[in-house]
Write a protein that holds these residues in place. Structure first.
Motif, mmCIF file in Angstrom:
data_model
loop_
_atom_site.group_PDB
_atom_site.id
_atom_site.type_symbol
_atom_site.label_atom_id
_atom_site.label_comp_id
_atom_site.label_asym_id
_atom_site.label_seq_id
_atom_site.Cartn_x
_atom_site.Cartn_y
_atom_site.Cartn_z
ATOM 1 N N SER A 175 0.820 -1.215 0.000
ATOM 2 C CA SER A 175 0.000 0.000 0.000
ATOM 3 C C SER A 175 0.854 1.265 0.000
ATOM 4 O O SER A 175 0.322 2.364 -0.194
ATOM 5 N N PHE A 253 -9.331 -0.723 7.586
ATOM 6 C CA PHE A 253 -7.909 -0.480 7.297
ATOM 7 C C PHE A 253 -7.690 1.015 7.529
ATOM 8 O O PHE A 253 -8.498 1.823 7.058
ATOM 9 N N ALA A 288 -9.974 -3.540 0.586
ATOM 10 C CA ALA A 288 -10.179 -2.431 -0.342
ATOM 11 C C ALA A 288 -10.837 -1.263 0.374
ATOM 12 O O ALA A 288 -11.237 -1.372 1.539
HETATM 13 N N1 PHE Z 1 -2.569 -3.268 2.735
HETATM 14 C C1 PHE Z 1 -3.662 -4.104 3.141
HETATM 15 C C2 PHE Z 1 -3.082 -5.452 3.605
HETATM 16 O O1 PHE Z 1 -1.891 -5.669 3.535
HETATM 17 C C3 PHE Z 1 -4.623 -4.369 2.017
HETATM 18 C C4 PHE Z 1 -5.368 -3.133 1.587
HETATM 19 C C5 PHE Z 1 -4.865 -2.359 0.548
HETATM 20 C C6 PHE Z 1 -6.558 -2.765 2.173
HETATM 21 C C7 PHE Z 1 -5.538 -1.215 0.149
HETATM 22 C C8 PHE Z 1 -7.239 -1.657 1.757
HETATM 23 C C9 PHE Z 1 -6.726 -0.912 0.733
HETATM 24 O O2 PHE Z 1 -3.793 -6.315 4.077
#
Ligand code: PHE
Length: 342
Positions: A175, A253, A288
């Motif tokens: 991310s 998140f 997401a």
């Molecule tokens: N980065 C989060 C993970 O590693 C996934 C995610 C990405 C969630 C973008 C929301 C938006 O689990």
């Protein structure tokens, strides 16, 4: 006199038969045809000691012998030269009809191939492949993604840090592309970023301290949850199966608001319920949401004008489902018997 000629002829035949190569040839030639000392010349000299009436016949016979010796020697020389040339050709030439050496060819690792396939789907939708570093600062991995100090996700138990101050670390997710892409590109931004991520997880059938993720980001005026859903659905149908269904559940998140957990209809039982989907008919596949306004602002994007969606997914997890692999470790142990099946 006739006997003498016959002896000479027999001797010459014997000498001729003894020729093996250029050296023995030269010796025989010398013995018979050398200008002063050769056997032919030497025998001719005997003419003087002969009775006059015998001389013509002897001279003629000797001449015939000389011609014969010269001819046979020339022919032998031709044969020797030919054999030498053939030997040379055989030594130097390549037989192009021989089968080649089977060379073991390398090929793409299944995870990397899947990564390329995923990237390609987004490239075809106008996204740009965006590479981000694996060694990160805490700012890019956490802070700028709305995970300030003491946020539970920053727990040292989950993250590999390089130093006491916890400033350098191995990225725990992809991310980070949100921050890097928005810092380098002005909206509209459409980026897909994939690669290795690291977490202090055990190495067992379902965990690995190193695995692969792909994150997707779109920032523009008027981007909505509908764009997220539409893009995701199209992607999931292309990567799994055209009949794949999906559903969004609320999920948390820190860097998205609202956030969602995304499930796909089980690709093994088509939603009927099986061991893999634990009889639910659904498989959780990714996280997401809409990019958090704070995240937009921290990366220099005007959140009153722009909005964006983002999601992230484990590539290994997709590979496990898609190829029916039971143990994630198989992907990283480099056993050729396993890798050759792809
Ligand atoms: N980065 C989060 C993970 O590693 C996934 C995610 C990405 C969630 C973008 C929301 C938006 O689990």
């Amino acid at each position: 006199m006739i006997d003498q000629i016959r002896d000479l002829t027999d001797q010459f035949e014997k000498d001729l038969a003894s020729v093996r190569d250029m050296d023995t040839y030269a010796a025989v030639r010398n013995k018979w045809l050398a200008r002063e000392t050769g056997l032919i010349t030497a025998s001719m000299k005997r003419l003087r000691d002969m009775p006059r009436e015998d001389r013509p016949a002897f001279g003629q016979a000797m001449n015939e012998l000389r011609v014969r010796v010269e001819e046979r020697m020339a022919k032998l020389l031709d044969g020797l030269k030919l054999a030498a040339r053939e030997q040379e050709i055989a030594r130097k030439s390549v037989d192009v009809t021989r089968p080649g050496f089977p060379y073991p060819l390398g090929w793409e690792h299944p995870i990397r191939r899947l990564q390329a396939e995923i990237e390609q789907i987004f490239v075809s939708m106008g996204f740009r492949v965006f590479d981000c570093p694996e060694v990160e600062t805490e700012y890019y991995n956490f802070e700028a993604l709305n995970m300030p100090r003491r946020h539970p996700a920053r727990d040292a138990q989950d993250t590999f840090y390089f130093d006491e101050a916890a400033l350098r670390l191995l990225r725990t997710h992809c991310s980070t592309v949100q921050v890097h892409a928005m810092e380098t590109m002005k909206p509209p931004v459409r980026a897909v970023s994939a690669g290795r991520v690291y977490r202090r997880d055990p190495f067992d059938a379902t965990h690995s301290p190193m695995f692969f993720q792909v994150d997707v980001l779109a920032v523009d005026e008027g981007i909505t949850m509908g764009d997220l859903k539409g893009t995701l659905e199209m992607f999931l149908k292309r990567i799994f199966h055209p009949d794949t269904q999906m559903r969004l559940r609320p999920g948390y998140f820190p860097f998205v608001e609202p956030g969602a957990e995304v499930d796909i209809s089980c690709i093994f039982c088509f939603g009927k319920g099986c061991r893999i989907c634990k009889q639910t008919g659904w498989i959780e596949i990714l996280g997401a949401g809409m990019v958090h306004p704070k995240v937009l602002r921290m990366s220099g994007v005007d959140d009153s004008r722009y909005s964006g969606f983002a999601w992230g997914m484990g590539i290994d997890r997709v590979a496990i489902l898609k190829y029916g692999v039971e143990d994630i470790r198989l992907f990283f142990e480099n056993d050729l018997r396993f890798l050759r099946q792809f």
